[in-house]
Design an enzyme around this catalytic site. Sequence first.
Site, PDB file in Angstrom:
ATOM      1  CD  GLU A 187     -45.562  25.129  14.760  1.00  0.00           C
ATOM      2  OE1 GLU A 187     -46.188  25.154  13.681  1.00  0.00           O
ATOM      3  OE2 GLU A 187     -45.842  24.361  15.690  1.00  0.00           O
ATOM      4  N   GLY A 208     -47.377  22.074  19.685  1.00  0.00           N
ATOM      5  CA  GLY A 208     -47.188  21.014  20.673  1.00  0.00           C
ATOM      6  C   GLY A 208     -48.470  20.328  21.121  1.00  0.00           C
ATOM      7  CG  ASP A 248     -41.750  21.519  16.814  1.00  0.00           C
ATOM      8  OD1 ASP A 248     -42.924  21.945  16.693  1.00  0.00           O
ATOM      9  OD2 ASP A 248     -41.106  21.635  17.866  1.00  0.00           O
TER      10      ASP A 248
END
Length: 336
Positions: A140, A117, A148
């Site tokens: 991840e 993030g 993502d």
Amino acid sequence: MPDSTTVEILAEVHRGVGRIQLNRPKALNALTTDMVAAIDRVLASWEGTPLSAVVLASTSTKAFCAGGDIRTIREYSLAGDAEASERFFATEYRLNARIAEYPVPVVSLIDGLCMGGGLGLSVHGGFRVVTERAVLAMPETGIGFFPDIGASYFLPRLPGAIGMYVGLTGHRLDAADALYTGLATHFVPADGLGAVADALADHPDDPVDVVLNRLAGRSPVAESGLAEVRGDVDRAFGAPTLGEIEKRLRHFDTPWAAAASAAQESASPQSLEITHALLARGRQRTLRECLDAELALARTTIRTPDFLEGVRAALVDKDRAPRWQRTSLGGGAPQA
Ligand code: QUE
């Protein structure tokens, strides 16, 4: 009484520069729903203000941002509150898109750890400044998740097969590697970081690139370890399937290939399958299409045993010994 959002995100406009600081240092600025919503609100509220730049930074010298607050996401999953997790991802990805489309140059100051993030906040903006303490990664696959925050857009657009390598193995990039790949745009020594926002305010009519170059120290890009193994990265990770990547790595008898193999072997098999398919498709998708696909995939992935187990092993019990489900190719993995 101030709520947590006013404490964890500090924002002000000072001399024509918007300044946002992540201020959750004890959690290495791991992003909560309140934090991403607060940043999104601040940026939205500034869209009518004539600013020369927005600077995104951290109050901690250890981390720009360690990623999403994935421990809390796991707790939502265990409590059966899928909606709370979906709210987090939807808000975070909306912020990623806003940063990409923002009418004012967004300058992130990456000093210390920047994962997941944290890259979502920085990479979609036009300027990513790294210091000698910067460490960037998309780790991840090691927690049963997948890259993502728009990574399926920006990883396939890195040179050669570097994005596939970084996404599958979680390889950590230092400042030199980040500059070499283009994940970072400028180098400024950590002791010069405090001067960036003031320099932008002092020279509102100079291009941001020119202002940042004036503050730059000697770029470490020539020392990139990733540049040295680039040929092997492309030969192995440019393979059309996951199985073929693993096969090629086994044929290279080098320390780099052994480390890359080991990283893949310790990752969630389900995550590797999802990630390979997602990054292959991301090449043809717009950022918004990538974020939409990632949101659909996040919804299903956070319900899987590998995600719950991966976060448990990395962040809850910290035994770093996840017991992954064995998935067969084309088996139960959510579709990318
Ligand atoms: C993969 C991740 C994350 C991670 C480790 C991974 C992630 C994340 C954190 C993290 C680290 C320190 C903290 C914290 C969270 O670690 O997203 O609260 O104090 O936020 O291997 O995706």
